[in-house]
Design an enzyme around this catalytic site. Structure first.
Site, PDB file in Angstrom:
ATOM      1  N   ASN A  33       2.335   4.845  13.931  1.00  0.00           N
ATOM      2  CA  ASN A  33       2.820   4.516  12.578  1.00  0.00           C
ATOM      3  C   ASN A  33       1.967   5.302  11.599  1.00  0.00           C
ATOM      4  OD1 ASN A  33       3.686   3.351  10.202  1.00  0.00           O
ATOM      5  ND2 ASN A  33       2.686   1.371  10.566  1.00  0.00           N
ATOM      6  N   LYS A  64       2.243   5.642   8.458  1.00  0.00           N
ATOM      7  CA  LYS A  64       2.099   5.008   7.137  1.00  0.00           C
ATOM      8  C   LYS A  64       2.264   6.070   6.034  1.00  0.00           C
ATOM      9  CE  LYS A  64      -0.589   1.334   9.202  1.00  0.00           C
ATOM     10  NZ  LYS A  64      -1.624   0.308   9.047  1.00  0.00           N
ATOM     11  N   HIS A 101       6.470  -5.051   9.149  1.00  0.00           N
ATOM     12  CA  HIS A 101       5.031  -4.756   9.152  1.00  0.00           C
ATOM     13  C   HIS A 101       4.329  -5.604   8.099  1.00  0.00           C
ATOM     14  CE1 HIS A 101       1.224  -2.618   8.948  1.00  0.00           C
ATOM     15  NE2 HIS A 101       1.530  -2.084  10.113  1.00  0.00           N
ATOM     16  N   GLU A 136       2.081  -5.013   6.074  1.00  0.00           N
ATOM     17  CA  GLU A 136       1.910  -4.372   4.767  1.00  0.00           C
ATOM     18  C   GLU A 136       3.183  -4.503   3.935  1.00  0.00           C
ATOM     19  OE1 GLU A 136      -1.284  -1.304   6.726  1.00  0.00           O
ATOM     20  OE2 GLU A 136       0.729  -0.565   6.261  1.00  0.00           O
ATOM     21  N   GLU A 153       0.620  -7.835  15.702  1.00  0.00           N
ATOM     22  CA  GLU A 153      -0.487  -7.227  14.959  1.00  0.00           C
ATOM     23  C   GLU A 153      -1.279  -8.323  14.263  1.00  0.00           C
ATOM     24  OE1 GLU A 153       1.318  -4.548  12.065  1.00  0.00           O
ATOM     25  OE2 GLU A 153       2.207  -6.281  11.106  1.00  0.00           O
ATOM     26  N   GLY A 163      -6.799  -1.808  10.396  1.00  0.00           N
ATOM     27  CA  GLY A 163      -7.590  -0.944   9.531  1.00  0.00           C
ATOM     28  C   GLY A 163      -8.959  -1.503   9.180  1.00  0.00           C
ATOM     29  N   SER A 186      -6.146  -1.821  15.233  1.00  0.00           N
ATOM     30  CA  SER A 186      -7.354  -1.066  15.581  1.00  0.00           C
ATOM     31  C   SER A 186      -7.434  -0.766  17.075  1.00  0.00           C
ATOM     32  CB  SER A 186      -8.614  -1.802  15.093  1.00  0.00           C
ATOM     33  OG  SER A 186      -8.600  -1.925  13.682  1.00  0.00           O
TER      34      SER A 186
END
Length: 251
Positions: free
Chosen positions: A9, A11, A94, A96, A166, A172, A212
Site C-alpha cells: 500500500n 499510500k 483502511h 486512515e 491492521e 507506522g 509495521s
C-alpha cells in the site's frame, strides 16, 4: 489451499515518474514468488503501472474508490474507473480512511458492493485502536467492522474478499503486534467468517496482517497458521525491502 499474498500500500507517496520507476524495479526483482504479489498505488499511477506489470507476477490495485457509481462528485474516482485502468484489486476500510475521512460502515458497504459489481477484488481492512486493545475490546471491534460492511455478502461474492487485519496502534509506529497476538486475532477473525459462511469458506479466506511488517519479522508472522501474508505500508516503497518480505514465504 488459500492464497498467500504480500500486498503493498503505497499510500500518498511517489510522484508518477517515481512510481513508474519503482514498479519497473519491482518487476525486475520479483520473478518467481512463492505467493501472490499486489501493489496498490495512488490513482494517478494506475494506468501507467498496469502496462508495466502486465505479464509479470505482480498484480495491481487501487487504494480506494468512491461510494457512488458515477455522477457529479468532483474529485472522486469510481470503481468502474479503477477497473478500467487494469487494476484487479482495491483496498477499502483502511484505518486512515476511517479516521481522516470519516468513512462509516455504511459508506464502506456501498464501496464494497460497487467494487465487487465492477469485477474488483477487495482487500478489506479491520482493526482496533490502542485504547480498544488496552480495554481488551479488539475482538468486538473487528467483528463489528465485518458485520457493518461485508458480512451481508453472498458466499459467491465473499470469494472476492481478502481481509487485512491492521492493529491501528502498529501502523507506522514501529510497534508490531507479537506473532502470537496477531495469530490469536487472525484465528478469531477466521472463526467469525466460519460462523457466517461455514468452515470451508473460512478456511479459504485469505487474512493478511498489516502493521509495521518488515523483512525482519515477516518470517515469524507468516509462520503462524492463520496469517496468510501482509498488507505492507512503508516497506513497500523500496523494492529491496518489499522483496525481503515476499521472500519470507521461501523460508
Amino acid at each position: 489451499m488459500r492464497k498467500k499474498i504480500v500486498a503493498g500500500n503505497w499510500k500518498m507517496n511517489k510522484n508518477l515518474q517515481e512510481g513508474v520507476a519503482l514498479a519497473k524495479e519491482l518487476t525486475e526483482v520479483v520473478k518467481n514468488p512463492n505467493c501472490g504479489v499486489i501493489i496498490c498505488t495512488p490513482f494517478i499511477h494506475l494506468a501507467s503501472v498496469a502496462e508495466i506489470v502486465k505479464g509479470t507476477p505482480v498484480e495491481l490495485g487501487a487504494e480506494n474508490c468512491a461510494d457512488k457509481a458515477s455522477g457529479a462528485y468532483t474529485g472522486e474516482v469510481s470503481a468502474e474507473m479503477v477497473k478500467s485502468t487494469g487494476s484487479e484489486y482495491v483496498i477499502l476500510g483502511h484505518s486512515e480512511r476511517r479516521e481522516y475521512y470519516k468513512e462509516t460502515p455504511a459508506i464502506l458497504k456501498e464501496k464494497v458492493e460497487l467494487a465487487l459489481a465492477n469485477g474488483l477484488k477487495v482487500i478489506f481492512c479491520i482493526g482496533e485502536s490502542l485504547a480498544q486493545r488496552e480495554a481488551n475490546e479488539q475482538n468486538a471491534v473487528v467483528k463489528a467492522e465485518l458485520e457493518g460492511s461485508v458480512f451481508h455478502l453472498t458466499a459467491e461474492q465473499w470469494k472476492n474478499i481478502i481481509i487485512a487485519y491492521e492493529p491501528i496502534w502498529a501502523i507506522g509506529t514501529g510497534k508490531t503486534a507479537t506473532a502470537e497476538q496477531a495469530e490469536e486475532i487472525h484465528a478469531y477473525i477466521r472463526s467469525c467468517v466460519a460462523e457466517v459462511y461455514g468452515a470451508a469458506v473460512a478456511d479459504n479466506t485469505t487474512i493478511l496482517y498489516g502493521g509495521s511488517c518488515k523483512a525482519s519479522n515477516a518470517p515469524e508472522l507468516f509462520s503462524k497458521p492463520d496469517i496468510d501474508g501482509g498488507l505492507i505500508g512503508g516497506a513497500s516503497l523500496k523494492a529491496a525491502d518489499f522483496k525481503g518480505i515476499i521472500d519470507a514465504w521461501n523460508k
